[in-house]
Design an enzyme around this catalytic site. Structure first.
Site, short mmCIF file in Angstrom:
data_model
loop_
_atom_site.label_atom_id
_atom_site.label_comp_id
_atom_site.label_asym_id
_atom_site.label_seq_id
_atom_site.Cartn_x
_atom_site.Cartn_y
_atom_site.Cartn_z
N GLY A 11 18.36 9.93 26.29
CA GLY A 11 19.42 10.92 26.05
C GLY A 11 20.58 10.70 27.00
O GLY A 11 20.38 10.34 28.16
N ARG A 74 17.03 6.01 21.91
CA ARG A 74 15.68 6.28 22.41
C ARG A 74 14.73 5.23 21.84
O ARG A 74 14.62 5.08 20.63
CB ARG A 74 15.23 7.67 21.95
CG ARG A 74 15.91 8.81 22.68
CD ARG A 74 15.11 10.09 22.55
NE ARG A 74 15.83 11.24 23.07
CZ ARG A 74 15.89 11.58 24.35
NH1 ARG A 74 15.27 10.85 25.25
NH2 ARG A 74 16.54 12.67 24.72
N THR A 134 19.39 12.12 34.25
CA THR A 134 18.90 13.13 33.30
C THR A 134 19.36 14.53 33.69
O THR A 134 19.38 14.86 34.89
CB THR A 134 17.36 13.15 33.13
OG1 THR A 134 17.01 14.29 32.34
CG2 THR A 134 16.59 13.25 34.43
N ILE A 135 19.69 15.30 32.68
CA ILE A 135 20.03 16.71 32.94
C ILE A 135 18.77 17.48 33.34
O ILE A 135 18.86 18.59 33.85
CB ILE A 135 20.71 17.39 31.73
CG1 ILE A 135 19.76 17.48 30.52
CG2 ILE A 135 22.01 16.69 31.36
CD1 ILE A 135 20.22 18.44 29.44
N ASP A 136 17.59 16.90 33.09
CA ASP A 136 16.33 17.64 33.34
C ASP A 136 15.92 17.65 34.81
O ASP A 136 15.09 18.45 35.21
CB ASP A 136 15.19 17.02 32.51
CG ASP A 136 15.49 16.98 31.02
OD1 ASP A 136 16.34 17.77 30.58
OD2 ASP A 136 14.90 16.15 30.31
N ARG A 171 22.18 45.10 24.56
CA ARG A 171 21.06 44.40 23.90
C ARG A 171 20.28 43.53 24.89
O ARG A 171 20.69 43.35 26.02
CB ARG A 171 21.62 43.43 22.84
CG ARG A 171 22.20 44.08 21.63
CD ARG A 171 22.94 42.99 20.85
NE ARG A 171 23.45 43.49 19.59
CZ ARG A 171 24.42 42.88 18.92
NH1 ARG A 171 25.00 41.80 19.40
NH2 ARG A 171 24.82 43.37 17.77
N HIS A 180 13.38 19.76 28.63
CA HIS A 180 12.17 19.11 28.14
C HIS A 180 10.94 19.84 28.69
O HIS A 180 10.83 21.03 28.48
CB HIS A 180 12.20 17.62 28.49
CG HIS A 180 11.30 16.81 27.63
ND1 HIS A 180 10.59 15.73 28.09
CD2 HIS A 180 10.95 16.94 26.33
CE1 HIS A 180 9.86 15.23 27.11
NE2 HIS A 180 10.07 15.95 26.04
N ARG A 275 19.07 39.14 20.72
CA ARG A 275 19.88 38.04 20.18
C ARG A 275 19.56 36.77 20.97
O ARG A 275 19.28 36.84 22.17
CB ARG A 275 21.37 38.34 20.30
CG ARG A 275 21.84 39.46 19.40
CD ARG A 275 21.84 39.03 17.93
NE ARG A 275 22.44 40.05 17.09
CZ ARG A 275 21.80 41.09 16.57
NH1 ARG A 275 20.51 41.27 16.82
NH2 ARG A 275 22.45 41.95 15.82
N GLN A 283 24.89 21.07 26.60
CA GLN A 283 24.50 20.94 28.01
C GLN A 283 24.58 19.49 28.51
O GLN A 283 24.57 19.24 29.71
CB GLN A 283 23.07 21.48 28.21
CG GLN A 283 23.02 22.99 28.01
CD GLN A 283 21.61 23.51 27.78
OE1 GLN A 283 20.96 23.97 28.70
NE2 GLN A 283 21.12 23.42 26.56
#
Ligand code: F6P
Length: 357
Positions: A11, A74, A134-136, A171, A180, A275, A283
């Site tokens: 990714g 990937r 990685t954003i993770d 709300r 992930h 919601r 992201q």
């Protein structure tokens, strides 16, 4: 003459170009006669022999540009040892192209799956240097990955935007955050965005505890609540099941993602309107934030230094704000997860944030 191949795999994220620029600029500083091969679309390009010869100008003006100028794809590690649909041996093909192009080193930018294949190539005799993308933020051996902070900014902004609407309508809002199988992004964006409840894969939730936290806020006269839910969040009940049992249980699961299941349960139990917002791939998009530009430039420069010193088989990682070489054999196949007993979790709980445990 030095020949270096660049490859971005898995990714994308915001700071890939900034990192490649860091490597390239440092190599161009050191060598008058370096050739950089941009291997197209990740390991696919290495397997099928697709590359573009890069010029110094290709790396100008890309510090602030998201995505990757050489494309990505990937290519699952578990299928690397399987022949493709035409019977091609992928590992053999990658090694042959590496040799045919006369590469001195492959610079591989990627996440967990990418690192497994990078380690395999290194074990197969290719000179490899990697960079943690990685954003993770889940790569073992580095305190931080590039892309993470930019994604935290975007996910936080999503929570900030929801705040005003949640307050107006009274709300319950759920913001589902990527990451992930790990909760780093949700944890950081959740704290930064002032979420009331944060649900992470590493801390399986009990829906009764989530409902209790919402009722407590209602009793305190709060008109709204915001949950930051990791896409990999899991209930205590499901966490106790084996992979096989969970797969069977989820066979007829009607929910597009975990947030919809949690939202439904909250509505049923509290009668409150819920919601759901899923910022999804936004992201990973847009320009890298200044923090990422700095670490990308540093990591890129350090990776080039590894090449200059002939230090192959390492990832450039960051530990205590120092860039260090981390052996690929240690990185491959290991995940860096959020420790439920760590100080950041204690501090967040101290602020009154519920983790639904
Ligand atoms: O690893 C980065 C990531 O964005 C994860 O947070 C997410 O689970 C996954 O990639 C999404 O993958 P894809 O872009 O293939 O849908």
């Amino acid at each position: 003459m030095k020949k270096i191949g660049f490859l971005t795999s898995g990714g994308d994220c915001q700071s890939l170009n900034a990192t490649m620029r860091g490597v390239a600029k440092t190599l161009y500083q050191r060598y008058d006669d370096v050739k950089i091969y941009g291997i197209l679309e990740g390991y696919k390009g290495l397997i099928y022999g697709n590359y573009r010869e890069m010029k110094p100008g290709d790396f100008s003006g890309i510090l602030t540009e998201g995505g990757t100028i050489i494309g990505t794809s990937r290519q699952p590690f578990k299928k690397m040892r399987e022949p493709d649909e035409n019977g091609l041996d992928k590992v053999k093909a990658m090694k042959e192209n590496y040799k045919k192009w006369g590469l001195d080193c492959l610079v591989i930018l990627g996440g967990n799956g990418t690192h497994k294949t990078a380690n395999l190539l290194s074990e197969e005799g290719c000179n490899v240097v990697t960079l943690p993308k990685t954003i993770d933020n889940d790569i073992w051996g580095t305190d931080i990955t590039f892309g993470f902070q930019s994604a935290v900014n975007i996910a936080t902004n999503a929570i900030d935007c929801i705040h005003t609407t949640a307050a107006s309508h009274g709300r319950v809002f759920i913001v589902e955050v990527m990451g992930h199988k790990v909760g780093w992004l949700t944890l950081h964006a959740g704290i930064a965005g002032g979420a009331d409840i944060i649900l992470l894969p590493e801390i399986p939730y009990d829906i009764n505890a989530v409902v209790k936290a919402l009722e407590k806020r209602n009793r305190q006269g709060k008109r709204f609540s915001i949950l930051a839910v990791a896409e990999g969040a899991i209930s205590k009940e499901d966490a106790a099941l084996s992979k096989k049992e969970l797969k069977a249980k989820n066979k007829d699961n009607p929910y597009p993602s975990i947030s919809y299941k949690i939202g439904k349960e909250i509505e049923e139990r509290t009668g409150q309107e819920v919601r759901i917002t899923v910022p999804g791939h936004t992201q990973r998009g847009g320009e890298p934030c200044p923090y990422d530009r700095v670490i990308s430039s540093r990591l890129g420069s350090a990776a080039a230094r590894f090449i200059i010193e002939g230090k192959f088989g390492y990832m450039a990682g960051i530990k205590n704000n120092e860039v260090i070489p981390v052996p690929l054999s240690e990185v491959a196949g290991r995940l860096k997860t959020v420790n439920p007993d760590s100080s950041i979790i204690r501090e967040a709980k101290g602020l009154g944030i519920s983790f639904g445990d």
